[in-house]
Design a protein around this motif. Structure first.
Motif, PDB file in Angstrom:
ATOM      1  N   PHE A  55       0.830  -1.207   0.000  1.00 34.60           N
ATOM      2  CA  PHE A  55       0.000   0.000   0.000  1.00 34.60           C
ATOM      3  C   PHE A  55       0.861   1.252   0.000  1.00 34.60           C
ATOM      4  O   PHE A  55       0.576   2.214  -0.691  1.00 34.60           O
ATOM      5  N   SER A  58       2.007   2.146  -3.480  1.00 36.38           N
ATOM      6  CA  SER A  58       0.985   2.183  -4.525  1.00 36.38           C
ATOM      7  C   SER A  58       0.721   3.603  -5.006  1.00 36.38           C
ATOM      8  O   SER A  58       0.994   4.576  -4.309  1.00 36.38           O
ATOM      9  N   GLN A  59       0.180   3.724  -6.205  1.00 36.43           N
ATOM     10  CA  GLN A  59      -0.200   5.023  -6.750  1.00 36.43           C
ATOM     11  C   GLN A  59      -1.243   5.669  -5.846  1.00 36.43           C
ATOM     12  O   GLN A  59      -1.217   6.868  -5.624  1.00 36.43           O
ATOM     13  N   GLY A  60      -2.164   4.859  -5.324  1.00 35.81           N
ATOM     14  CA  GLY A  60      -3.209   5.387  -4.442  1.00 35.81           C
ATOM     15  C   GLY A  60      -2.611   6.084  -3.234  1.00 35.81           C
ATOM     16  O   GLY A  60      -3.061   7.154  -2.834  1.00 35.81           O
ATOM     17  N   TYR A  63      -1.059   9.456  -4.228  1.00 39.60           N
ATOM     18  CA  TYR A  63      -2.076  10.491  -4.412  1.00 39.60           C
ATOM     19  C   TYR A  63      -2.710  10.889  -3.083  1.00 39.60           C
ATOM     20  O   TYR A  63      -3.066  12.048  -2.878  1.00 39.60           O
ATOM     21  N   LEU A  64      -2.852   9.939  -2.169  1.00 37.54           N
ATOM     22  CA  LEU A  64      -3.388  10.258  -0.851  1.00 37.54           C
ATOM     23  C   LEU A  64      -2.450  11.220  -0.123  1.00 37.54           C
ATOM     24  O   LEU A  64      -2.899  12.195   0.482  1.00 37.54           O
ATOM     25  N   TYR A  67      -2.781  14.642  -1.659  1.00 39.74           N
ATOM     26  CA  TYR A  67      -4.048  15.231  -1.237  1.00 39.74           C
ATOM     27  C   TYR A  67      -3.935  15.784   0.184  1.00 39.74           C
ATOM     28  O   TYR A  67      -4.373  16.900   0.463  1.00 39.74           O
TER      29      TYR A  67
END
Length: 145
Positions: A55, A58-60, A63-64, A67
């Protein structure tokens, strides 16, 4: 992903086929080829592929984090916590300095919000009137559609 190769520990002393079907071998070779092509088309290294399986890598997650950083930049800041720093209230345009717009929360009978300026010493509205009782502020980001 389904494993396409024989694990190293199974090569020695493994079972051997008495008869090899060339068509079956060709079919398996083509499955391996297309799987390898899909992998190579990603442009990622094996290390990058491994990082996608966690995790944190990861790209997610990337980006989190971005953000959360943006959210932190645009949060309301209590005046008692700190005042805007020069980079937050001054900008440069064509070699000239200008005041950046800052969203200001101030106390009257209720809390009100206004777009204003901070000159390093005092708060002002867009008409250059002094604003009293400022309790919080944030850098103003105009809505762009």
């Amino acid at each position: 992903m389904e494993r396409l190769t024989v694990p190293d520990e199974e090569i020695d002393g493994g079972t051997r086929r008495a008869v090899i079907d060339a068509r079956a071998v060709r079919e398996e070779a083509m499955k391996i080829y297309w799987a390898l092509k899909k992998y190579e088309d990603t442009g990622l290294s094996p290390e990058e592929i491994d990082s996608l399986n966690t995790f944190d890598g990861s790209q997610g997650m990337k980006y989190l984090k971005l953000y959360q950083e943006e959210q932190q930049k645009h949060r309301w800041i209590q005046v008692s916590e700190r005042l805007p720093e020069e980079a937050e209230y001054l900008g440069i345009s064509d070699g000239q300095r200008y005041m950046k717009r800052i969203e200001v929360a101030y106390m009257t009978d209720t809390i009100e919000y206004i777009i204003g300026y901070f000159d390093g010493c005092k708060w002002m509205d867009k008409r250059h009137n002094k604003i009293n009782n400022v309790i919080a502020w944030k850098v103003h980001e105009p809505f762009i559609s």
